[in-house]
Design a protein around this motif. Structure first.
Motif, PDB file in Angstrom:
ATOM      1  N   ASN A 426      39.039  55.303  39.022  1.00  0.00           N
ATOM      2  CA  ASN A 426      37.868  55.830  38.300  1.00  0.00           C
ATOM      3  C   ASN A 426      36.534  55.419  38.911  1.00  0.00           C
ATOM      4  OD1 ASN A 426      39.941  56.607  36.584  1.00  0.00           O
ATOM      5  ND2 ASN A 426      38.800  56.152  34.725  1.00  0.00           N
ATOM      6  N   LEU A 427      36.466  55.321  40.236  1.00  0.00           N
ATOM      7  CA  LEU A 427      35.166  55.031  40.828  1.00  0.00           C
ATOM      8  C   LEU A 427      34.203  56.162  40.483  1.00  0.00           C
ATOM      9  CD1 LEU A 427      35.354  55.598  44.702  1.00  0.00           C
ATOM     10  CD2 LEU A 427      37.154  56.308  43.154  1.00  0.00           C
ATOM     11  N   HIS A 428      32.985  55.810  40.133  1.00  0.00           N
ATOM     12  CA  HIS A 428      31.917  56.716  39.704  1.00  0.00           C
ATOM     13  C   HIS A 428      32.150  57.269  38.294  1.00  0.00           C
ATOM     14  CE1 HIS A 428      30.176  57.780  43.955  1.00  0.00           C
ATOM     15  NE2 HIS A 428      30.544  56.508  43.852  1.00  0.00           N
ATOM     16  N   ALA A 429      33.209  56.859  37.614  1.00  0.00           N
ATOM     17  CA  ALA A 429      33.533  57.413  36.300  1.00  0.00           C
ATOM     18  C   ALA A 429      33.656  56.287  35.276  1.00  0.00           C
ATOM     19  CB  ALA A 429      34.838  58.201  36.375  1.00  0.00           C
ATOM     20  N   PRO A 430      33.711  56.632  33.987  1.00  0.00           N
ATOM     21  CA  PRO A 430      33.954  55.600  32.981  1.00  0.00           C
ATOM     22  C   PRO A 430      35.287  54.891  33.222  1.00  0.00           C
ATOM     23  CG  PRO A 430      33.117  57.581  31.936  1.00  0.00           C
ATOM     24  CD  PRO A 430      33.392  57.936  33.369  1.00  0.00           C
ATOM     25  N   ASN A 431      35.361  53.638  32.795  1.00  0.00           N
ATOM     26  CA  ASN A 431      36.558  52.809  32.937  1.00  0.00           C
ATOM     27  C   ASN A 431      36.950  52.578  34.398  1.00  0.00           C
ATOM     28  OD1 ASN A 431      37.007  52.383  30.124  1.00  0.00           O
ATOM     29  ND2 ASN A 431      37.814  54.467  29.984  1.00  0.00           N
ATOM     30  N   GLU A 432      35.940  52.434  35.263  1.00  0.00           N
ATOM     31  CA  GLU A 432      36.226  52.019  36.634  1.00  0.00           C
ATOM     32  C   GLU A 432      36.937  50.670  36.600  1.00  0.00           C
ATOM     33  OE1 GLU A 432      33.881  50.699  40.759  1.00  0.00           O
ATOM     34  OE2 GLU A 432      32.797  51.718  39.143  1.00  0.00           O
ATOM     35  N   HIS A 433      37.918  50.501  37.493  1.00  0.00           N
ATOM     36  CA  HIS A 433      38.664  49.252  37.496  1.00  0.00           C
ATOM     37  C   HIS A 433      39.222  48.962  38.884  1.00  0.00           C
ATOM     38  CE1 HIS A 433      41.546  52.494  36.554  1.00  0.00           C
ATOM     39  NE2 HIS A 433      42.436  51.766  37.216  1.00  0.00           N
ATOM     40  N   PHE A 434      39.747  47.758  39.044  1.00  0.00           N
ATOM     41  CA  PHE A 434      40.323  47.311  40.304  1.00  0.00           C
ATOM     42  C   PHE A 434      41.636  46.597  39.991  1.00  0.00           C
ATOM     43  CE2 PHE A 434      39.694  44.449  44.272  1.00  0.00           C
ATOM     44  CZ  PHE A 434      40.344  45.382  45.076  1.00  0.00           C
ATOM     45  N   HIS A 435      42.706  47.014  40.650  1.00  0.00           N
ATOM     46  CA  HIS A 435      44.007  46.392  40.439  1.00  0.00           C
ATOM     47  C   HIS A 435      44.003  44.977  41.042  1.00  0.00           C
ATOM     48  CE1 HIS A 435      45.183  50.476  39.472  1.00  0.00           C
ATOM     49  NE2 HIS A 435      46.379  50.053  39.110  1.00  0.00           N
ATOM     50  N   LEU A 436      44.255  43.982  40.224  1.00  0.00           N
ATOM     51  CA  LEU A 436      44.214  42.600  40.714  1.00  0.00           C
ATOM     52  C   LEU A 436      45.370  42.302  41.662  1.00  0.00           C
ATOM     53  CD1 LEU A 436      43.007  40.686  37.539  1.00  0.00           C
ATOM     54  CD2 LEU A 436      41.694  41.503  39.495  1.00  0.00           C
ATOM     55  N   GLU A 437      46.427  43.081  41.599  1.00  0.00           N
ATOM     56  CA  GLU A 437      47.498  42.947  42.586  1.00  0.00           C
ATOM     57  C   GLU A 437      46.938  43.176  43.990  1.00  0.00           C
ATOM     58  OE1 GLU A 437      51.865  44.950  43.370  1.00  0.00           O
ATOM     59  OE2 GLU A 437      50.225  46.239  42.686  1.00  0.00           O
ATOM     60  N   ASN A 438      46.106  44.194  44.138  1.00  0.00           N
ATOM     61  CA  ASN A 438      45.510  44.474  45.440  1.00  0.00           C
ATOM     62  C   ASN A 438      44.424  43.464  45.800  1.00  0.00           C
ATOM     63  OD1 ASN A 438      47.206  46.608  45.719  1.00  0.00           O
ATOM     64  ND2 ASN A 438      45.625  48.172  45.859  1.00  0.00           N
ATOM     65  N   PHE A 439      43.774  42.896  44.782  1.00  0.00           N
ATOM     66  CA  PHE A 439      42.829  41.816  45.039  1.00  0.00           C
ATOM     67  C   PHE A 439      43.554  40.643  45.688  1.00  0.00           C
ATOM     68  CE2 PHE A 439      40.844  37.829  43.583  1.00  0.00           C
ATOM     69  CZ  PHE A 439      39.576  37.977  44.119  1.00  0.00           C
ATOM     70  N   ASP A 440      44.681  40.254  45.117  1.00  0.00           N
ATOM     71  CA  ASP A 440      45.446  39.129  45.655  1.00  0.00           C
ATOM     72  C   ASP A 440      45.996  39.431  47.043  1.00  0.00           C
ATOM     73  OD1 ASP A 440      45.045  37.624  43.318  1.00  0.00           O
ATOM     74  OD2 ASP A 440      46.774  38.544  42.346  1.00  0.00           O
ATOM     75  N   LEU A 441      46.593  40.598  47.211  1.00  0.00           N
ATOM     76  CA  LEU A 441      47.166  40.966  48.508  1.00  0.00           C
ATOM     77  C   LEU A 441      46.067  41.179  49.542  1.00  0.00           C
ATOM     78  CD1 LEU A 441      49.960  43.451  47.353  1.00  0.00           C
ATOM     79  CD2 LEU A 441      50.208  41.051  48.011  1.00  0.00           C
ATOM     80  N   GLY A 442      44.921  41.676  49.086  1.00  0.00           N
ATOM     81  CA  GLY A 442      43.805  41.897  50.004  1.00  0.00           C
ATOM     82  C   GLY A 442      43.284  40.614  50.603  1.00  0.00           C
ATOM     83  N   LEU A 443      43.178  39.559  49.805  1.00  0.00           N
ATOM     84  CA  LEU A 443      42.731  38.259  50.315  1.00  0.00           C
ATOM     85  C   LEU A 443      43.617  37.798  51.466  1.00  0.00           C
ATOM     86  CD1 LEU A 443      42.041  36.422  46.929  1.00  0.00           C
ATOM     87  CD2 LEU A 443      40.316  36.960  48.666  1.00  0.00           C
ATOM     88  N   ARG A 444      44.893  37.910  51.285  1.00  0.00           N
ATOM     89  CA  ARG A 444      45.830  37.460  52.300  1.00  0.00           C
ATOM     90  C   ARG A 444      45.801  38.376  53.521  1.00  0.00           C
ATOM     91  NH1 ARG A 444      46.497  35.923  47.398  1.00  0.00           N
ATOM     92  NH2 ARG A 444      47.671  34.046  46.830  1.00  0.00           N
TER      93      ARG A 444
END
Length: 456
Positions: A426-444
């Motif tokens: 939902n980028l640019h839309a209501p209820n934009e969010h980010f999956h924390l699974e990808n946050f964790d995997l992205g760091l690594r």
């Protein structure tokens, strides 16, 4: 991934999410002037955060608009330099009543972090910041040199960044530019963008009589600007989807076997697209698949047509004017200035009698493409394999990010587009969010990438 680094991410996860939430609470909206104070607050927050993460020379570069945040760490002599780009500005949050939680009060639900800017682009930028800080904290040094260029006008077409790149080219010089500002192919399927389309957007105005005319008195005796506009628009494309502007396809390279094989491996379902869009057929340039048409071939689309009476009922007039807004997506060696010249010439040659025409360039950007064999691209692919446990797919995007070509051209460096968002966030839309699974995997993944680039 070393045990020490893994322990660092695990033990600091909550602190990282709290810090990201601080960033997300700043309503750094770049549209309009209402949030100028918040724009500068977000820029200052970034400079402080980079400094606390071990970066040096953290500063705000003034642009005539919103500032660019710069910082660096340059203590790896003989090693490559990476320039990490991102943006701290966000889209407006409206309509606010469509959000399930306040847009600038970050909330975690079902493993997703909800807030404006969570995926576009604060969350993805934050991954790079914390990955680099983690390497410094656990190892005391970095295997590469790092520079940061974080702007506050991406959501308003990077109005001042182009000039800054030209002015500060030496300061920003790097061996590769890294950008994370978009979605992966799908959950569990990381992707690397190796191509973006360029853009040439314009307005076509057609004028006839000095004022609207009674159609009973003048109809059939003077040119109708809406008919004239319709003729001009129809002359630009045939019924097989081919653009008929002379010279338009100059610089468009045939799709290679490797390109077409990559499209095949994506296993795209055209029938599902047709069902989802509720259309009785897909349409486009003959000889190409839906994916090829929408990512690797040039286009011409009409966005808006206006003219005459727009109210309820009918007003029987010959209107005095009509206009349309159009844009072309460009690929390979197509140049937006050259395309605009070709369109001007086409319009002049096909202009119906009895009207005047005016063409106005509204927006432009060059296409971008990088070889998938580039060593930095290959390092990103191996990093995804290590971080996500899955080989990435190589994709071309149908959209346009003009600043990417500017980075590549002005800095003479490849651009690595490795994203961690998902298409349904939902980028640019209501209820934009980010999956924390990808946050964790992205760091690594970023840690793996930095190490691979700096390896002997």
């Amino acid at each position: 991934m070393s045990d020490q680094l893994e322990h660092y991410f695990t033990s600091n996860r909550q602190a990282h999410l709290e810090e990201l939430s601080q960033f997300l609470r700043i309503p750094s909206i770049s549209v309009g002037t209402e949030h100028k104070e918040h724009i500068r607050k977000a820029a200052a927050w970034l400079a402080d955060s980079l400094k606390s993460g071990g970066m040096e020379h953290a500063q705000l570069l003034e642009t005539g608009g919103n500032p660019v945040v710069y910082a660096d760490w340059l203590h790896a002599p003989g090693k490559p330099t990476l320039l990490i780009y991102g943006h701290y500005d966000v889209q407006p949050s409206d309509p606010d009543d469509r959000w399930d939680s306040p847009p600038f009060e970050p909330t975690i639900r079902d493993g997703k972090l909800y807030a404006r800017g969570a995926t576009d682009d604060k969350g993805q930028l934050f991954i790079h910041m914390k990955a680099v800080a983690a390497l410094l904290a656990t190892e005391g040094k970095l295997p590469v040199n790092i520079k940061w260029c974080i702007e506050g006008e991406e959501e308003i077409a990077s109005k001042h960044l182009f000039a800054l790149l030209e002015k500060e080219a030496e300061k920003l010089q790097a061996d590769a530019v890294v950008i994370s500002d978009g979605p992966m192919q799908e959950r569990g399927v990381p992707s690397i963008l190796y191509g973006l389309r360029g853009l040439c957007g314009f307005q076509l105005d057609v004028t006839g009589p000095r004022h609207d005319l009674h159609s009973g008195l003048y109809g059939g005796g003077v040119q109708n600007p809406i008919f004239a506009l319709s003729e001009l628009l129809a002359s630009m494309k045939n019924n097989e989807g081919t653009i008929t502007i002379d010279g338009f396809y100059e610089g468009v390279e045939p799709l290679s076997e490797a390109d077409r094989e990559r499209f095949t491996t994506l296993k795209h379902d055209d029938a599902k697209v047709q069902r989802d869009l509720a259309v009785n057929a897909l349409f486009g340039e003959a000889g190409y698949s839906f994916l090829e048409r929408t990512t690797a071939r040039p286009t011409l689309e009409i966005h808006t047509i206006t003219g005459g009476f727009q109210g309820e009922g009918i007003k029987p007039i010959v209107p005095s004017s009509a206009s349309a807004k159009l844009s072309c997506r460009l690929v390979d060696q197509q140049d937006p200035d050259r395309i605009f010249e070709l369109i001007e010439r086409h319009i002049e040659l096909h202009k119906p009698a009895g009207v005047e025409v005016k063409l106005t360039l509204l927006v432009k950007g060059k296409p971008f493409r990088v070889s998938t064999d580039n060593p930095y691209i290959q390092a990103a692919a191996r990093a995804y394999e290590a971080g996500f446990g899955a080989s990435p797919v190589f994709v071309r995007a149908g959209g346009s990010i003009p600043i990417v070509d500017s980075f590549s051209r002005l800095l003479e460096a490849p651009v690595v587009l490795m994203n961690f968002g998902l298409p349904d966030e939902n980028l640019h839309a209501p209820n934009e969010h980010f999956h924390l699974e990808n946050f964790d995997l992205g760091l690594r993944t970023v840690c793996h990438f930095v190490r691979l680039v700096g390896a002997p």
